[in-house]
Enzyme design. Structure first.
Site, PDB file in Angstrom:
ATOM      1  N   HIS A 224      18.236  63.385 -49.182  1.00  0.00           N
ATOM      2  CA  HIS A 224      18.286  62.977 -50.591  1.00  0.00           C
ATOM      3  C   HIS A 224      16.952  63.190 -51.312  1.00  0.00           C
ATOM      4  O   HIS A 224      16.862  62.947 -52.518  1.00  0.00           O
ATOM      5  CB  HIS A 224      18.692  61.501 -50.701  1.00  0.00           C
ATOM      6  CG  HIS A 224      20.157  61.276 -50.478  1.00  0.00           C
ATOM      7  ND1 HIS A 224      20.726  61.319 -49.239  1.00  0.00           N
ATOM      8  CD2 HIS A 224      21.175  61.025 -51.354  1.00  0.00           C
ATOM      9  CE1 HIS A 224      22.032  61.095 -49.339  1.00  0.00           C
ATOM     10  NE2 HIS A 224      22.323  60.923 -50.602  1.00  0.00           N
TER      11      HIS A 224
ATOM     12  N   GLU B 276      29.519  64.384 -47.126  1.00  0.00           N
ATOM     13  CA  GLU B 276      28.342  63.765 -46.495  1.00  0.00           C
ATOM     14  C   GLU B 276      28.720  63.015 -45.232  1.00  0.00           C
ATOM     15  O   GLU B 276      28.004  63.089 -44.218  1.00  0.00           O
ATOM     16  CB  GLU B 276      27.650  62.839 -47.494  1.00  0.00           C
ATOM     17  CG  GLU B 276      26.927  63.590 -48.597  1.00  0.00           C
ATOM     18  CD  GLU B 276      26.260  62.674 -49.609  1.00  0.00           C
ATOM     19  OE1 GLU B 276      25.713  63.192 -50.592  1.00  0.00           O
ATOM     20  OE2 GLU B 276      26.272  61.439 -49.419  1.00  0.00           O
TER      21      GLU B 276
END
Length: 329
Positions: free
Chosen positions: A208, A175
């Site tokens: 997310h 990420e």
């Protein structure tokens, strides 16, 4: 970022030379097109990262070891290819960073030790209250805790735990690589460093939202609770993303954001409500307040660019004609 053009005032037949837009100086397309290319590139990276999680069809929940292993494969492939997106962006915009691609993405040796230690120390100071709470609620004392942490057997168990590997290693590394190391160099010449700190986390926060579909699919809660949880997670991840983007710019290294990300995944969101009801509420709340106060006090000194050497993103902006970026000093 581009200078506002105009003929200006001519006195005594002497004209003041105009400053050319940064894209013209770099031999690339206009600034508007550069920004569109940057935003589209970041959006493509975010979609590719999230999409890679769903290339495997499975009826199992996301925490099942088999699902985690498959997602490891696809996410690592996408993350490994993500620097190619930065290379393509560089070719399309004509922007020359003035440094190598790996250096621009935070892979460099200069200042690596302070870049690994100081941001992590700063983050641990912010979590002083939760760390105190963890030690108060832990049944073992400090000496026993250190023995467990330093024991090779404990690390071996962690490395065999797919959830631990996901939360502490793979997720932080991939990420931060995709959403910070690749996106910030593309956004900074378009928006400037300050706005990029707050723009980049929007891609991270939206990425997310895919947890909503899994929660709805497995009926893990009511629809209202799921969307409320998603909104909270977006806010929390966006703020965290802004913090790690700030660390990446100020240190010029990827290792600091990765370690801070791993630490925060381990700690989770601070249990403030539990602290308010804790038997030792007063010293605990004092620890929370002290941690936040020290964090704000030390944020600038511990991320002073002088500690980390030449900053690649600042070199990039200097190449683009912006030598007064506030985060570079």
């Amino acid at each position: 970022m581009a200078a506002l053009g105009g003929d200006g005032l001519r006195l005594l037949s002497v004209s003041r030379p105009e400053r050319q837009p940064e894209s013209a100086a770099l031999g690339g397309p206009g600034p508007g097109l550069c920004c569109w290319v940057s935003v589209f590139s970041c959006l493509s990276l975010a979609c590719s990262y999230v999409g890679s999680l769903y290339v495997w069809k499975s009826e199992l929940p996301r925490d099942h070891p088999a699902v985690i292993k498959r997602r490891f494969t696809s996410v690592l492939v996408v993350s490994s290819l993500s620097p190619l997106c930065v290379l393509l962006w560089r070719e399309l915009t004509g922007i020359q960073p003035g440094t190598s691609l790996l250096t621009l993405m935070g892979f460099r040796l200069e200042g690596i030790f302070p870049a690994a230690l100081l941001p992590l120390l700063l983050t641990m100071i912010l979590f002083l209250g939760p760390l105190m709470q963890l030690s108060m609620d832990c049944p073992c004392d400090l000496a026993d805790g250190l023995k467990v942490v330093l024991a090779p057997r404990s690390w071996a168990r962690c490395l065999m735990d797919m959830r631990w590997l996901r939360n502490q290693v793979i997720a932080p590394l991939t990420e931060e690589l995709v959403f910070r190391a690749c996106m910030l160099p593309m956004l900074a010449p378009c928006t400037g460093l300050g706005p990029a700190v707050f723009t980049c986390p929007l891609f991270f926060g939206v990425a997310h939202f895919h947890h909503i579909f899994e929660q709805l699919r497995f009926r893990q809660s009511s629809v209202g609770s799921i969307f409320l949880s998603a909104a909270f997670q977006f806010s929390y991840t966006a703020v965290f993303g802004a913090y790690t983007a700030f660390l990446f710019i100020r240190t010029g290294h990827l290792i600091g954001p990765v370690l801070c990300h791993s630490f925060c995944n381990y700690m989770g969101f601070p249990a403030v409500c539990a602290a308010l009801e804790h038997p030792q509420r007063r010293p605990l709340l004092a620890g929370y307040a002290l941690g936040v106060g020290l964090f704000l006090l030390l944020l600038q000194p511990l991320t002073d660019p002088k500690l980390y050497g030449s900053l690649p993103l600042c070199v990039l902006l200097e190449q683009a004609g912006d030598s007064e970026a506030p985060l570079c000093s």
